[in-house]
Design an enzyme around this catalytic site. Structure first.
Site, short mmCIF file in Angstrom:
data_model
loop_
_atom_site.label_atom_id
_atom_site.label_comp_id
_atom_site.label_asym_id
_atom_site.label_seq_id
_atom_site.Cartn_x
_atom_site.Cartn_y
_atom_site.Cartn_z
N LYS A 37 0.83 -1.21 0.00
CA LYS A 37 0.00 0.00 0.00
C LYS A 37 0.86 1.25 0.00
CE LYS A 37 -3.87 -2.29 0.45
NZ LYS A 37 -4.87 -2.32 -0.63
N TYR B 166 -11.79 -4.55 10.86
CA TYR B 166 -10.66 -3.61 10.92
C TYR B 166 -10.45 -3.14 12.36
CZ TYR B 166 -8.30 0.84 11.01
OH TYR B 166 -7.47 1.86 11.37
#
Ligand code: UDP
Length: 327
Positions: A38, A143
């Protein structure tokens, strides 16, 4: 503070790269570990970057031994709530598995201090705002749960292995370095401010997710915190641990909330452009209001945000996206 040897995981990402820059500017010796899944290579000086996955425990331990690491700042993680609801296995493997691997390498090499990127998502849907650090922990998506689980591991690694930790629970990280060369580059982008910029440049309206919330203008309220103020919090946390400070957790937010429509208006003011938007459905899992109580970080670590208003946040983010034509 003396020159510290800091290992930063996820240092090529958005918040990580701003923290690396600040650490370097204060004279610290920084080693960045990032697998670049990322993060972006261009965000860090090449000689600082080690392309490594945090799940590679032996390689991490070897690097920490070689660099004689004093403390770790741990950013490396996936961050998209929606994706975590579809693929929880990836979030637990990367965020929890990665943190466990890192902690294992730390114990093996005797590194006893870690600052951890946590999130306001650990509070789930809080019963009231502003949110204090001792509010109930109740994640409402994988998450957030992956961050809760890591905070729990940190507790036990402290109790059993004397690894001291600071968990920083971020509210809405936003803005960019004022110099204009570091900023937010997520793909796909899900965050409000970059999406509002895209609406300006594409002419395609951004969708406001719901205007029937119990807030003054009906849109959700969030606490937007400038990424450089967030970076500063990490340095104060490292210094706290290096002074022999106890493990602790802190909110990182300004204490002031802004609605989605206020953000849109701030963007219009800063850019002088009209933002095309439409009102859409609520986004699943969005609490009406998330605002930090931020006194603990200010009082205990001396945090003093430089950019507490939306104006600077939007101005710096706009400068970055214009320069890089992300908008
Ligand atoms: N939001 C919105 N439209 C978008 C993206 C976000 O209305 O296209 C709203 C979202 O519902 C939330 C706020 O903007 O109230 C901030 O969302 P973001 O995804 O940036 O951060 P989050 O609060 O989810 O961490």
């Amino acid at each position: 503070m003396e020159r510290l040897k800091i290992l930063v995981t996820g240092g090529a990402g958005y918040i990580g790269s701003h923290t690396v820059r600040l650490l370097l500017s204060q004279g610290h010796d920084v080693t960045v570990v990032d697998n670049l899944s990322k993060g972006h290579r261009h965000n860090v000086p090449p000689e600082r970057l080690y392309e490594l996955d945090v799940r590679e425990t032996a390689a991490l331990a070897e690097l920490m031994r070689r660099k004689q690491t004093d403390a770790v700042v741990h950013f490396a993680a996936f961050i998209a709530v929606g994706e975590s609801m579809r693929e929880p296995e990836r979030y637990f493997a990367n965020n929890v598995g990665g943190s466990l691997s890192l902690l294992t390498a730390m114990v093996e090499t005797g590194v006893k201090r870690i600052v951890f990127s946590s999130t306001a998502a650990v509070y789930g849907n809080p019963y009231t705002s502003p949110i204090l650090e001792d509010f109930p922990i109740h994640a409402v998506n994988p998450y957030g749960e992956s961050k809760v689980m890591t905070e729990t591991m940190l507790h036990w690694f402290d109790a059993i292995h004397q690894v001291r930790s600071v968990a920083l629970r971020y509210f809405n990280a936003s803005g960019a370095d004022p110099a204009g060369d570091l900023g937010e580059e997520h793909e796909p982008e899900t965050h409000l401010i970059p999406l509002v910029f895209r609406a300006i440049s594409s002419g395609q309206p951004v969708t406001v997710f719901g205007n029937d919330y119990p807030t003054p203008d009906g849109t959700c309220i969030r606490d937007y915190i400038h990424v450089n103020d967030l970076a500063q919090a990490h340095i104060l946390a490292v210094e706290h641990l290096m002074r022999g400070g106890e493990s602790d957790r802190f909110n990182v937010g300004t204490g002031t909330g802004h609605s989605v429509l206020e953000v849109i208006r701030a963007v219009e003011e800063v850019t002088g452009r009209k933002v095309p938007y439409t009102i859409g459905e609520r986004r699943e899992g969005d609490p009406p209001s998330l605002v930090a109580a931020s006194d603990k970080l200010k009082n205990q670590l001396g945090w003093n945000p430089q950019y507490p208003g939306l104006g600077a946040i939007v101005e710096h983010a706009w400068r970055f996206s214009e320069k890089h034509q992300f908008a």
